[in-house]
Design a protein around this motif. Structure first.
Motif, short mmCIF file in Angstrom:
data_model
loop_
_atom_site.label_atom_id
_atom_site.label_comp_id
_atom_site.label_asym_id
_atom_site.label_seq_id
_atom_site.Cartn_x
_atom_site.Cartn_y
_atom_site.Cartn_z
N SER A 187 0.65 -1.26 -0.08
CA SER A 187 -0.09 0.14 0.04
C SER A 187 0.61 1.13 0.00
O SER A 187 2.12 1.15 -0.01
CB SER A 187 -0.88 -0.15 1.19
OG SER A 187 -0.25 -0.08 2.27
N GLU A 190 -5.92 0.53 -8.56
CA GLU A 190 -7.05 -0.12 -9.01
C GLU A 190 -7.81 0.73 -9.94
O GLU A 190 -7.95 1.99 -9.56
CB GLU A 190 -7.78 -0.44 -7.94
CG GLU A 190 -8.99 -1.35 -7.65
CD GLU A 190 -9.77 -1.41 -6.41
OE1 GLU A 190 -10.95 -0.98 -6.54
OE2 GLU A 190 -9.05 -2.00 -5.67
N VAL A 223 -6.41 -4.35 -11.08
CA VAL A 223 -5.28 -4.28 -10.19
C VAL A 223 -4.06 -3.98 -11.03
O VAL A 223 -3.68 -4.98 -11.88
CB VAL A 223 -5.04 -4.93 -9.27
CG1 VAL A 223 -3.92 -4.98 -8.25
CG2 VAL A 223 -6.39 -5.05 -8.16
N LEU A 227 -8.47 -4.30 -4.69
CA LEU A 227 -7.09 -4.35 -3.59
C LEU A 227 -7.78 -4.90 -2.11
O LEU A 227 -7.05 -5.58 -1.51
CB LEU A 227 -6.73 -2.84 -3.54
CG LEU A 227 -5.78 -2.35 -4.76
CD1 LEU A 227 -5.39 -1.12 -4.64
CD2 LEU A 227 -4.56 -3.41 -4.87
#
Length: 145
Positions: A9, A37, A48, A84
């Protein structure tokens, strides 16, 4: 301390309202990729896509994964159409464990797979899942402009 997020992330807006707790972060390792995304305008399915490769991470070590490549499978499981948020427990895993990921290359639209070992190095360890629009979608049989 600030909440720690999943290794794939990035610091940013948290549209999904998800923050990994410190227990998850201490035991989860990633592959050194920031994913974004979007929605494929042709199929309406979630995609993704590789947004960024972090220096020193497993993905950079493959020499194959590039920004804009579309994630298609993880450990042999089809992930096309999954968000995600849905992949939050699929990509990260215990440090030093193997992971196989399949992609469609943005430049050539060719499928390829890479084998990596999850690592705590290569990428931010603090942040949030970030959903942003990637480059144009990959369309089978067509090269991007």
């Amino acid at each position: 301390p600030a909440p720690r997020a999943l290794p794939y992330s990035s610091t940013g807006v948290d549209p999904l309202g998800y923050h990994a707790d410190s227990t998850t972060s201490k035991t989860s390792a990633g592959v050194g990729i920031l994913f974004s995304e979007n929605t494929d305008p042709y199929t309406g399915r979630t995609q993704v896509v590789v947004k960024q490769i972090y220096p020193g991470g497993p993905a950079e070590g493959t020499g194959r994964i590039k920004e804009g490549d579309l994630l298609t499978d993880v450990n042999g499981e089809d992930v096309v159409g999954r968000s995600l948020f849905e992949l939050r427990n699929t990509i990260p895993g215990p440090p030093d464990t193997p992971i196989q990921m399949g992609f469609i290359a943005r430049e050539s639209t060719q499928f390829y797979e890479v084998d990596m070992i999850r690592s705590l190095s290569g990428g931010p360890q603090v942040g949030h899942i970030k959903s942003i629009a990637p480059p144009a979608p990959v369309v089978e049989g067509q090269n991007p402009p």
